[in-house]
Each structure stands twice: as structure tokens, then as C-alpha cells.
Design a protein around this motif. Sequence first.
Motif, PDB file in Angstrom:
ATOM      1  N   THR A 158      34.447 -26.564  48.031  1.00  0.00           N
ATOM      2  CA  THR A 158      35.610 -27.436  48.106  1.00  0.00           C
ATOM      3  C   THR A 158      35.335 -28.482  49.179  1.00  0.00           C
ATOM      4  OG1 THR A 158      37.057 -25.606  47.518  1.00  0.00           O
ATOM      5  CG2 THR A 158      38.092 -27.474  48.628  1.00  0.00           C
TER       6      THR A 158
ATOM      7  N   LYS B 132      49.520 -25.828  52.888  1.00  0.00           N
ATOM      8  CA  LYS B 132      48.490 -25.873  51.833  1.00  0.00           C
ATOM      9  C   LYS B 132      47.093 -25.920  52.464  1.00  0.00           C
ATOM     10  CE  LYS B 132      51.596 -28.341  48.757  1.00  0.00           C
ATOM     11  NZ  LYS B 132      51.946 -29.633  48.205  1.00  0.00           N
ATOM     12  N   ILE B 133      46.955 -26.674  53.534  1.00  0.00           N
ATOM     13  CA  ILE B 133      45.673 -26.757  54.249  1.00  0.00           C
ATOM     14  C   ILE B 133      45.378 -25.421  54.922  1.00  0.00           C
ATOM     15  CG2 ILE B 133      44.447 -27.904  56.139  1.00  0.00           C
ATOM     16  CD1 ILE B 133      46.242 -30.416  55.398  1.00  0.00           C
TER      17      ILE B 133
ATOM     18  N   MET C  80      34.391 -18.406  49.486  1.00  0.00           N
ATOM     19  CA  MET C  80      34.657 -19.816  49.267  1.00  0.00           C
ATOM     20  C   MET C  80      34.042 -20.629  50.398  1.00  0.00           C
ATOM     21  SD  MET C  80      38.330 -21.618  48.659  1.00  0.00           S
ATOM     22  CE  MET C  80      38.778 -23.017  49.647  1.00  0.00           C
TER      23      MET C  80
ATOM     24  N   ASP D  54      41.483 -19.010  53.006  1.00  0.00           N
ATOM     25  CA  ASP D  54      40.680 -18.570  51.860  1.00  0.00           C
ATOM     26  C   ASP D  54      39.187 -18.864  52.027  1.00  0.00           C
ATOM     27  OD1 ASP D  54      42.979 -17.655  50.624  1.00  0.00           O
ATOM     28  OD2 ASP D  54      43.209 -19.440  49.360  1.00  0.00           O
ATOM     29  N   THR D  55      38.846 -19.700  52.974  1.00  0.00           N
ATOM     30  CA  THR D  55      37.451 -20.102  53.178  1.00  0.00           C
ATOM     31  C   THR D  55      36.711 -19.065  54.005  1.00  0.00           C
ATOM     32  OG1 THR D  55      38.048 -22.441  53.047  1.00  0.00           O
ATOM     33  CG2 THR D  55      35.962 -21.914  54.133  1.00  0.00           C
TER      34      THR D  55
ATOM     35  N   SER E 184      42.371 -17.931  61.619  1.00  0.00           N
ATOM     36  CA  SER E 184      41.895 -18.984  60.711  1.00  0.00           C
ATOM     37  C   SER E 184      40.370 -19.028  60.613  1.00  0.00           C
ATOM     38  CB  SER E 184      42.409 -20.350  61.163  1.00  0.00           C
ATOM     39  OG  SER E 184      43.798 -20.421  61.009  1.00  0.00           O
TER      40      SER E 184
ATOM     41  N   CYS F  40      45.710 -25.067  63.148  1.00  0.00           N
ATOM     42  CA  CYS F  40      45.511 -23.847  62.357  1.00  0.00           C
ATOM     43  C   CYS F  40      45.933 -22.611  63.146  1.00  0.00           C
ATOM     44  CB  CYS F  40      44.049 -23.716  61.955  1.00  0.00           C
ATOM     45  SG  CYS F  40      43.548 -24.868  60.675  1.00  0.00           S
TER      46      CYS F  40
ATOM     47  N   THR G  36      34.028 -24.398  52.177  1.00  0.00           N
ATOM     48  CA  THR G  36      34.762 -25.657  52.310  1.00  0.00           C
ATOM     49  C   THR G  36      33.957 -26.598  53.186  1.00  0.00           C
ATOM     50  OG1 THR G  36      36.915 -24.578  52.053  1.00  0.00           O
ATOM     51  CG2 THR G  36      36.903 -26.752  53.090  1.00  0.00           C
TER      52      THR G  36
ATOM     53  N   PHE H  55      37.186 -31.141  51.823  1.00  0.00           N
ATOM     54  CA  PHE H  55      38.448 -31.569  52.432  1.00  0.00           C
ATOM     55  C   PHE H  55      38.152 -32.652  53.461  1.00  0.00           C
ATOM     56  CE2 PHE H  55      41.823 -31.187  55.688  1.00  0.00           C
ATOM     57  CZ  PHE H  55      42.868 -31.631  54.895  1.00  0.00           C
TER      58      PHE H  55
ATOM     59  N   ASP I 253      46.361 -22.500  53.995  1.00  0.00           N
ATOM     60  CA  ASP I 253      45.973 -21.555  52.949  1.00  0.00           C
ATOM     61  C   ASP I 253      44.509 -21.750  52.552  1.00  0.00           C
ATOM     62  OD1 ASP I 253      48.550 -20.521  53.002  1.00  0.00           O
ATOM     63  OD2 ASP I 253      49.202 -21.606  51.197  1.00  0.00           O
ATOM     64  N   MET I 254      44.079 -23.009  52.441  1.00  0.00           N
ATOM     65  CA  MET I 254      42.679 -23.294  52.118  1.00  0.00           C
ATOM     66  C   MET I 254      41.758 -22.756  53.218  1.00  0.00           C
ATOM     67  SD  MET I 254      40.717 -26.958  51.955  1.00  0.00           S
ATOM     68  CE  MET I 254      41.169 -27.192  53.670  1.00  0.00           C
TER      69      MET I 254
END
Length: 173
Positions: free
Chosen positions: A34, A60-61, A1, A67-68, A98, A93, A3, A36, A63-64
Motif C-alpha cells: 500500500t 482510517k489512517i 501488509m 494493519d501494517t 502503532s 498515531c 505500507t 500512503f 487503522d492502516m
Amino acid sequence: MITIIAATNRSNSNTLKVAKYYQKQLKEKGTDATLFSLEHLPIDVLNTDMYGKRSVEFQKIQDMINDTEKFIFIMPEYNGSYPGVLKVLIDACNFPDSFYDKKAALVGISSGKYGNIRGVDHFTGVCHYIHLNILPLRLHIPNIKTELDTDGNLIKEDTIKFTNEQMDKFIGF
């Protein structure tokens, strides 16, 4: 992914326009990303998400970020460097997982004539510390107000050429 981080909390910024341009161009190259914008950080992030605390909103941030695998940071020049809100994101983070051994491309923009050279250098040092691997082709886009049309597209031939080169290299990075 992938971002793309629009690294300012200023609304309707040129930073966000450039980030959207990158997202659109990557899509045309067959790569989804994505986006942000740091204008969407929780307003009280300094009190709710530092030093081991975690709010539902910031989770939520986080988690993003987790996942990146690859980040593109679009950074405006603020007082000769990058915006403090970007450092707040990094500090909020989880460390070190992270960003550890992930990849990033850096793009500096400014209304002046240097394209945030110093800010990109400063942020590169932070990236090295958190073990975020940086694509060697770092871009600096000066005089950003003359670089964008009314639809948020880059219009200068050299800038388009170099951003395309950076994106192509980043896809393969």
C-alpha cells in the motif's frame, strides 16, 4: 501488509515518485504494498488528532498503520533532517502499539549530494524509541533530480542495484 510512506505533504514530489517506484518494483517481485502519501493527512491533524483526540479521517489512517506489519519510509531532506509532517504522523498515531515490534526500511532522498544522511539518522533514533525495527541497509539517494526519468523510474545502475538489494532484504526481513 507492507505500507510505503511518502514522507512529505508536498504534492507531485520526487518522494512520491520514488515511493511509486518502490511499490511497482515490489509488485514485480510478487509483493503487494500500500502507498500512503503524507499529503493525504487531514489538514487539521494537529488540532483534531493529538493528545488522545481522534477524527474519523485520521482513524482510517490509524487503522492502516495498525494493519501494517512492515513500513518503507521514503524521506526527503528538509533543512538537514526529515520533514516535520512525518513526525506529526508518528505523534498522532497511538503509542506504543502503532509501531511496536514492527519492521521498517528507510530511504533518504535529497536534491543535494548526501541523500538525507542526517535525516535518516534522526528518524532512526525516533524508530528505536517507538520500538520499530530497522532493516540495517538504509539507503541514501542524492541528486534525486538526476536519478529519475520522466516516468518516475530510477535510471542509474548503482541506485537500481542497491534499491533492489534493499527490497529483496526487506521482503525477507
